[in-house]
Each structure stands twice: as structure tokens, then as C-alpha cells.
Design a protein around this motif. Sequence first.
Motif, PDB file in Angstrom:
ATOM      1  N   THR A   1       0.827  -1.219   0.000  1.00 24.37           N
ATOM      2  CA  THR A   1       0.000   0.000   0.000  1.00 24.37           C
ATOM      3  C   THR A   1       0.858   1.264   0.000  1.00 24.37           C
ATOM      4  O   THR A   1       0.397   2.321  -0.414  1.00 24.37           O
ATOM      5  CB  THR A   1      -0.922   0.021   1.221  1.00 24.37           C
ATOM      6  OG1 THR A   1      -0.143  -0.248   2.396  1.00 24.37           O
ATOM      7  CG2 THR A   1      -2.017  -1.022   1.091  1.00 24.37           C
ATOM      8  N   ARG A   2       2.110   1.156   0.463  1.00 24.65           N
ATOM      9  CA  ARG A   2       2.976   2.342   0.452  1.00 24.65           C
ATOM     10  C   ARG A   2       3.616   2.544  -0.916  1.00 24.65           C
ATOM     11  O   ARG A   2       3.668   3.646  -1.440  1.00 24.65           O
ATOM     12  CB  ARG A   2       4.079   2.202   1.516  1.00 24.65           C
ATOM     13  CG  ARG A   2       3.580   2.508   2.933  1.00 24.65           C
ATOM     14  CD  ARG A   2       4.740   2.560   3.912  1.00 24.65           C
ATOM     15  NE  ARG A   2       5.423   1.279   4.021  1.00 24.65           N
ATOM     16  CZ  ARG A   2       6.742   1.122   4.007  1.00 24.65           C
ATOM     17  NH1 ARG A   2       7.532   2.160   3.873  1.00 24.65           N
ATOM     18  NH2 ARG A   2       7.278  -0.070   4.137  1.00 24.65           N
ATOM     19  N   SER A   3       4.073   1.441  -1.521  1.00 26.19           N
ATOM     20  CA  SER A   3       4.824   1.607  -2.764  1.00 26.19           C
ATOM     21  C   SER A   3       3.933   1.645  -4.006  1.00 26.19           C
ATOM     22  O   SER A   3       4.273   2.289  -4.986  1.00 26.19           O
ATOM     23  CB  SER A   3       5.878   0.509  -2.899  1.00 26.19           C
ATOM     24  OG  SER A   3       5.351  -0.741  -2.583  1.00 26.19           O
ATOM     25  N   ILE A   4       2.803   0.927  -3.980  1.00 18.51           N
ATOM     26  CA  ILE A   4       1.896   0.971  -5.140  1.00 18.51           C
ATOM     27  C   ILE A   4       0.504   1.351  -4.632  1.00 18.51           C
ATOM     28  O   ILE A   4      -0.419   0.519  -4.621  1.00 18.51           O
ATOM     29  CB  ILE A   4       1.855  -0.376  -5.891  1.00 18.51           C
ATOM     30  CG1 ILE A   4       3.266  -0.914  -6.146  1.00 18.51           C
ATOM     31  CG2 ILE A   4       1.125  -0.227  -7.226  1.00 18.51           C
ATOM     32  CD1 ILE A   4       3.312  -2.240  -6.892  1.00 18.51           C
ATOM     33  N   PRO A   5       0.323   2.584  -4.178  1.00 16.28           N
ATOM     34  CA  PRO A   5      -0.971   2.944  -3.592  1.00 16.28           C
ATOM     35  C   PRO A   5      -2.116   2.869  -4.605  1.00 16.28           C
ATOM     36  O   PRO A   5      -3.273   2.681  -4.227  1.00 16.28           O
ATOM     37  CB  PRO A   5      -0.748   4.388  -3.102  1.00 16.28           C
ATOM     38  CG  PRO A   5       0.438   4.893  -3.848  1.00 16.28           C
ATOM     39  CD  PRO A   5       1.283   3.704  -4.143  1.00 16.28           C
ATOM     40  N   GLU A   6      -1.785   2.990  -5.886  1.00 19.20           N
ATOM     41  CA  GLU A   6      -2.848   2.932  -6.900  1.00 19.20           C
ATOM     42  C   GLU A   6      -3.379   1.510  -7.075  1.00 19.20           C
ATOM     43  O   GLU A   6      -4.424   1.310  -7.690  1.00 19.20           O
ATOM     44  CB  GLU A   6      -2.364   3.499  -8.233  1.00 19.20           C
ATOM     45  CG  GLU A   6      -1.205   2.748  -8.878  1.00 19.20           C
ATOM     46  CD  GLU A   6       0.178   3.209  -8.408  1.00 19.20           C
ATOM     47  OE1 GLU A   6       0.299   3.651  -7.244  1.00 19.20           O
ATOM     48  OE2 GLU A   6       1.142   3.110  -9.197  1.00 19.20           O
ATOM     49  N   GLY A   7      -2.659   0.519  -6.563  1.00 18.06           N
ATOM     50  CA  GLY A   7      -3.182  -0.848  -6.556  1.00 18.06           C
ATOM     51  C   GLY A   7      -2.992  -1.630  -7.842  1.00 18.06           C
ATOM     52  O   GLY A   7      -3.304  -2.814  -7.891  1.00 18.06           O
ATOM     53  N   ARG A   8      -2.500  -1.004  -8.902  1.00 15.56           N
ATOM     54  CA  ARG A   8      -2.244  -1.749 -10.139  1.00 15.56           C
ATOM     55  C   ARG A   8      -1.254  -1.001 -11.008  1.00 15.56           C
ATOM     56  O   ARG A   8      -1.182   0.230 -10.986  1.00 15.56           O
ATOM     57  CB  ARG A   8      -3.525  -2.021 -10.912  1.00 15.56           C
ATOM     58  CG  ARG A   8      -4.270  -0.793 -11.416  1.00 15.56           C
ATOM     59  CD  ARG A   8      -5.540  -1.207 -12.143  1.00 15.56           C
ATOM     60  NE  ARG A   8      -6.384  -2.010 -11.269  1.00 15.56           N
ATOM     61  CZ  ARG A   8      -7.093  -3.051 -11.676  1.00 15.56           C
ATOM     62  NH1 ARG A   8      -7.052  -3.423 -12.930  1.00 15.56           N
ATOM     63  NH2 ARG A   8      -7.861  -3.712 -10.836  1.00 15.56           N
ATOM     64  N   VAL A   9      -0.498  -1.768 -11.773  1.00 21.79           N
ATOM     65  CA  VAL A   9       0.475  -1.159 -12.680  1.00 21.79           C
ATOM     66  C   VAL A   9       0.739  -2.147 -13.813  1.00 21.79           C
ATOM     67  O   VAL A   9       0.703  -3.362 -13.611  1.00 21.79           O
ATOM     68  CB  VAL A   9       1.784  -0.807 -11.933  1.00 21.79           C
ATOM     69  CG1 VAL A   9       2.418  -2.051 -11.311  1.00 21.79           C
ATOM     70  CG2 VAL A   9       2.773  -0.106 -12.853  1.00 21.79           C
ATOM     71  N   ASP A  10       0.952  -1.634 -15.001  1.00 21.80           N
ATOM     72  CA  ASP A  10       1.287  -2.492 -16.135  1.00 21.80           C
ATOM     73  C   ASP A  10       2.798  -2.458 -16.377  1.00 21.80           C
ATOM     74  O   ASP A  10       3.422  -1.395 -16.329  1.00 21.80           O
ATOM     75  CB  ASP A  10       0.571  -2.011 -17.402  1.00 21.80           C
ATOM     76  CG  ASP A  10      -0.919  -2.299 -17.346  1.00 21.80           C
ATOM     77  OD1 ASP A  10      -1.330  -3.118 -16.487  1.00 21.80           O
ATOM     78  OD2 ASP A  10      -1.672  -1.704 -18.129  1.00 21.80           O
ATOM     79  N   ILE A  11       3.370  -3.631 -16.632  1.00 20.82           N
ATOM     80  CA  ILE A  11       4.798  -3.744 -16.941  1.00 20.82           C
ATOM     81  C   ILE A  11       4.914  -4.156 -18.405  1.00 20.82           C
ATOM     82  O   ILE A  11       4.319  -5.162 -18.819  1.00 20.82           O
ATOM     83  CB  ILE A  11       5.476  -4.823 -16.062  1.00 20.82           C
ATOM     84  CG1 ILE A  11       5.212  -4.569 -14.581  1.00 20.82           C
ATOM     85  CG2 ILE A  11       6.963  -4.915 -16.381  1.00 20.82           C
ATOM     86  CD1 ILE A  11       5.961  -3.429 -13.995  1.00 20.82           C
ATOM     87  N   GLU A  12       5.678  -3.419 -19.175  1.00 20.14           N
ATOM     88  CA  GLU A  12       5.874  -3.768 -20.582  1.00 20.14           C
ATOM     89  C   GLU A  12       7.345  -4.072 -20.827  1.00 20.14           C
ATOM     90  O   GLU A  12       8.205  -3.191 -20.702  1.00 20.14           O
ATOM     91  CB  GLU A  12       5.402  -2.631 -21.487  1.00 20.14           C
ATOM     92  CG  GLU A  12       3.878  -2.507 -21.525  1.00 20.14           C
ATOM     93  CD  GLU A  12       3.402  -1.590 -22.642  1.00 20.14           C
ATOM     94  OE1 GLU A  12       3.681  -1.901 -23.813  1.00 20.14           O
ATOM     95  OE2 GLU A  12       2.763  -0.583 -22.319  1.00 20.14           O
ATOM     96  N   ARG A  13       7.641  -5.319 -21.099  1.00 18.68           N
ATOM     97  CA  ARG A  13       9.004  -5.773 -21.387  1.00 18.68           C
ATOM     98  C   ARG A  13       8.911  -6.998 -22.312  1.00 18.68           C
ATOM     99  O   ARG A  13       7.851  -7.573 -22.489  1.00 18.68           O
ATOM    100  CB  ARG A  13       9.735  -6.224 -20.105  1.00 18.68           C
ATOM    101  CG  ARG A  13       9.946  -5.162 -19.058  1.00 18.68           C
ATOM    102  CD  ARG A  13      11.226  -4.365 -19.349  1.00 18.68           C
ATOM    103  NE  ARG A  13      11.344  -3.267 -18.399  1.00 18.68           N
ATOM    104  CZ  ARG A  13      11.910  -3.363 -17.206  1.00 18.68           C
ATOM    105  NH1 ARG A  13      12.397  -4.504 -16.813  1.00 18.68           N
ATOM    106  NH2 ARG A  13      11.994  -2.314 -16.416  1.00 18.68           N
ATOM    107  N   GLN A  14      10.050  -7.423 -22.798  1.00 17.75           N
ATOM    108  CA  GLN A  14      10.107  -8.668 -23.563  1.00 17.75           C
ATOM    109  C   GLN A  14      10.513  -9.815 -22.629  1.00 17.75           C
ATOM    110  O   GLN A  14      11.278  -9.627 -21.688  1.00 17.75           O
ATOM    111  CB  GLN A  14      11.130  -8.553 -24.708  1.00 17.75           C
ATOM    112  CG  GLN A  14      10.719  -7.559 -25.786  1.00 17.75           C
ATOM    113  CD  GLN A  14       9.404  -7.922 -26.449  1.00 17.75           C
ATOM    114  OE1 GLN A  14       9.195  -9.054 -26.845  1.00 17.75           O
ATOM    115  NE2 GLN A  14       8.505  -6.948 -26.543  1.00 17.75           N
TER     116      GLN A  14
END
Lengths: 619, 93
Positions: free
Chosen positions: B12-25
Motif C-alpha cells: 500500500t505504500r509503494s503501489i498505492p494505486e493498486g495496479r500497474v502495467d509492466i511492458e518488457r520482452q
Amino acid sequence: MLYGYKGKLLHVDLTTRATRSIHLPGEFLGKYIGGRGLGAKLYWDLLPADVDPLGPENIFMVLSGPLSGTMAPGAGKHLIVTKSPATGGWLESYSSGRMAPEMKFAGFDGLLITGKAEHPVGLFIRDETVTFEDVTDLWGRGCFATESYAKDHFHPDCGVLSIGPAGENLLKFACVSSEFFRKAGRGGAGAVMGSKNLKLIAVKGSGGIPCADMEAVYALVSKHYRKFKASPVGSARHRYGTPLTLNITNEAGMLPTRNFSRGQFERALGRIDKDGVESVTVSDRACYACFMSCSKRTRVDDGVFKGLELEGPEYETLAMMGPNLEVDYLPAIMKANRLCDDLGMDTISAGVSIGFAMECFERGILTEKDTGGLKLRFGNYAAALKLLEMMARKRGFGAFCAQGVKAMAKTLGRDTEAFAMHSKGLEMPGYDPRAAWGASLTYAVTPRGACHRRAWPPTKEVLGDAYPFTTEGKPEIVKDLMNENGVMHTLIVCDMGGKFIPLGIRDYADYLNAVTGSNWTSGDLIERAEIIETLIRRINIREGIGAGEDVLPRRLLEECHPDGPAKGRKIGTDNFLRMREAYYLLRGWDKEGVPSRETIHKYGLEEGPNISLPEGDSD
Amino acid sequence: MRIRVVTAGALTRSIPEGRVDIERQDLTVRGVIEALKGKYGPTLASELLDQEGIKEGLCMLVNGRNILSLPQRYETPLRDGDEVLIALVVAGG
């Protein structure tokens, strides 16, 4: 006498209005401890197999444990033990509030209520004085009005148990209410109260609970409070409460959707999950003697249900009134929650019964002619809400659904039992076992019927490293988890505290020793839980409930999810039966699940002391 | 490829938005963790990891399956569109 206990039960005969004390010998308490263990021994000694669950001979027990009423975390639970109208066998149902503490403050470790009152009656207990009050005027009214009457007219801080119209009308899933929104929900204990014309029980005591080492109790509570405050797990529980569970069960494909046809409901996310409930939360609420305050008071601020206020919904209600009915409108689920709480109905069984009816309707097995014009399609929350009221009052099509899915399927035939989601007559809670196969064993072998509170294998199969799609190793997991929860249900403390503070059995042994002055080890307590489980098994065997009832609907064993993590994974009946047999053998029971003579002897289950009900006039 | 990372009561401290997309190969579970460390820095590392891997009390699910019950665990290869849930190891209600 051991510290922590009062050493006696109060027996109330509603037929004669006689009230008597029953002495509990120290040796007896040392063997069965309290709560679940005490209830099992009392059931075994006092309830013969031919008793009608809704007859005057059935005993309605309200029990505490050695920690009840102390500062131990989660020690505000009470336990109801009786013969279940839903299963015809052992019923244990837990709730929270002031009931257990006030019973002990009044001088009793529990209440045993037999007979049947001539008129609707309220039982008011102030210390050792029992008063019977004609409450005919309350008959037909909801749990909220009934509990308010007790708080207003008897004592604002009393412990209260009450029933609503569902209990009066003897629904097999009528619950017993406490603290307005807290319910001993499962198995129909509310109908047992209704059958006795017992509308409410209120208790207020003025005594205390002497502890063997009060400073040690205080030190333990302080230590565990600091541990809780430092725990991210505890923080999350405090912030989100049980709705957080929905995000995980949906991801894992174990969220019952469309009457257990699927395990995921995409529309749940952000609407009826942790974030959805947080958006309507106005404050937290804690149980007696608990610093987690994981329950949420909520309010609807707009829309057709504007102004609706309640405590909840908890995960089970979200799951069974939401995805299981394909409803994604949180205020409608909140409305269903509040209706059930006031009418005195278990939200799990009610949700499963409506889900079953909806599937029958969609398949054409039920028509509008049968339902009295209700269009029972999945997602039609207006129809579901109307049906809830009809069920509690046994009106029209509601009377049919009020029987629960086992009886509904038996009446309908046409292979509907394949998707009647119950075991032993108790509807299934909000976890589809096809995504965590150990849960299928739990549902089948827990003595009160399909139940998630005696053990929750997904803690190992989804949140831990156990492979979920196998029956291998699951009997051991189920047995160990059941024994751990069995300890907590015997003491009696909230089994959530153990997970979220977190505490282990060793910690609970420390509390028990500080309160009672005994010298229990964690191994001793696990062994007691094991013995108590076998005693309860003997009770059900005596009631005619054995391997033939430890079964599951075909949907769970032979059908696969169409999508999600469990897609294409079939448990299989043969796999399930092998797993069940292995569990029986682990318990020291035979292949048919009957405790062996050696096990009974080893556990000392034929030895006394035994308890009998006193006879004659009041003390 | 794009991987969606969702949190449930955790980080909750580092990703308060609760979601993130990672784009890599060619991402694995370990690769996602490294990408998260790169994006959120020491705060995330301290919330998510200890010397053994992810911290006790947390779990990672790939498309609903706990990585610890997958054959390749941290080396599990991911596919475009996969979802990684980081959650607390306790639930129930």
C-alpha cells in the motif's frame, strides 16, 4: 474450582418455567474445556437420537469458554449448540457480542433451554434471577426491533439473542441474532428458538471473572496488540475487513458465480470487492475484547437504496448475494444483507437457495407460474429481494425456497440435485472447491454440513505452496486445520484473530493458563481438539449421519469450470472418495467414517463424568 | 509483452494505486519483481522482499495460481496479458 470458569450452567425448562443450576465438575471442564468441547459432551449426554430438532425435547445451548469475558483477543464469541433442523444432526454456530461475557458476569458458563413456552416469551436473566416475560407483541417483528426492546426495557449493555420472522416460521436456515448485525447464522438455530416460542434471551450480570494471573493476561494482551499494530496483515484486515477476500477468491477462480457454474465474476472488481465496500464505509466496529475492528458500518448515499445503513456486508454475503446471483450492484447486496439480518435469515443459505431457484428458472424447470410471477433470472436483484421477504414469511413461492436446496431438489427431481449446492442439507459458503480441492473434503466431512469455518484449505492451496488440483496431501491439511480451529472454537475465541494478529496455538495456551491457572501445552490442546472431533463424529453417527451424508453434488465432482485457473480440472468422484477414506483413517475412524473401538478407548470417550438434566422444581 | 500487476491489501505504500502495467520482452516472475524494484525503488523492495524472496505474509499469484505451487516458481515464464496478483496470505470471512 478452576479460575476463569463459573462452574455451573443454567437449565431453563420453558414448559414448566423451572430454572435450575447444573454443577460442572472441574474434572469435566479439564477434559472438555468449554465451547465446542463442552457442547459436544452435553449433546452426547443429553440429546438422544430420536429427538425432533423442532420438538420441545431438543436442547438449545448457549455456551461460553474459559476465556469468554476476559481481555483475550476475540473472547467475545458465544456458541450455540443444538440439533440442527437443516441436517438432523450436530449443529454448532458462533456469533459475537456481549452474550458470553454477560452470562459469565451473571454466574453461568452457559444456558441449556428445553421445553416450549405456551406463548411467545422473552427470557430475562439478571445475575441469577430469571424472569419470563410474555412478548406476544413482538412476535412477527424483526430482530432489530426485538433487540432494541431488550436494550430499552432491560439494560442498554445486556447481551441479547433474538429471532425474527424466519425463526418464528421455523426456516431451516433461520439464524440467531446478536448485536443487531451479528448472526449465529448456519444450520437453523433460529428455528429451534422459534419452535420453543422463545423470541429473545437477554442477560446482564454484575460479577467478574477472576483470573489466576491477571498481570500475565494483561501482559499477553499488550504484547499481542503491539504485534498486531506492526503487522501488515493486521493493518489490511483492519482497513478492508473480510471483503478483501473477494479480490483473492475471484483471482483464484473460487468465487461462486451463477450458482457455482463459474469461479470468477469480472464485474465484481471495483464494484463489490474491497474497494466497493470501502467506498460505502462510514466507520469501523469492533467486537468485545478485540482490537482488530474489522467490521464495517456502511451507508448508501444515492440511488434507489439511498439512506440504507447497516454493518457489512461481509465476504460471505457479498459472494452469495452477489456473484452467485450475478448481481454486481453493491447497494442491492447491502439491501439483501439488511433484510436477512432483520428477518433473521442466514445470508449464505438464502443466497444459495435463490441461486438454485434462478438456475432452475433459466433451465425452464421452474416457470413464472411456479414463482408467482417472479422473473428469477440471474442478475435480477429486485426479484431476489422480494423473494427474501417471501421466504422469511413462508409466503407463496417463498415457502418452497425456504426449505433449502436439498428439499427443493428432492421436490423438483429432474436431476436438479446435481446442482443443489449443499452437503448434509447445509448450503455451501463462498468458496468453490474446484479451485482448491482440499476444500471439497472440508465441505463433505465437517459435522454441521458444508462449512468453511472448521477449516479453510485455500490458505495452503491458494495462499500457500500446496498444489491446488490434487487430492494428495489434503486429508492431512484438512485434519490439521480443523484441529487448530477446533482449539479456538473450544476456548472460545474468534478464529480470525489467530490469522490476523497473528497468534498460534501456543499463544492461546498461554492465555488459557494465565486465566485458569492450568498448565496446557499447544500439543495438549491439539490433542483435545482431535478427541472432540471424534466425539462429534460419534454424535452424528448416532444420528444416522455417516459416510452416506459426507457427499457433494455432482457439479463439484464431475463438472469443470469453463474458464479461470481451474478450467478443465475435474476433481472426480473416485479421487474424492479416496481422499475422504484417507481422512477417516487419519482420524482413527474406519473406512465408513465410524470411530473405531480402539480410538474411542484411546480417547477415553466411554469414561465419565457425565452430565444429566436436573428434575423437579426450581432451585 | 504487457503484464498487469494488481495488489490486494499489500504494497500500500509503494503501489498505492493498486495496479500497474509492466511492458518488457520475455518476462518471468522474477523479471516482474525486478521491473517493480526499478520502477518503485527501495520502498517496494522493503515492502515486498527479504533475503528468501517475497516476504512472509505475502504471496504472488499468476493468473490465480500461487507461484510457489508452479513448477518453475520465480522462473515461471509469463505471456502477454498475464495478471500477477500480490496479496496477503490471509483471507477468509
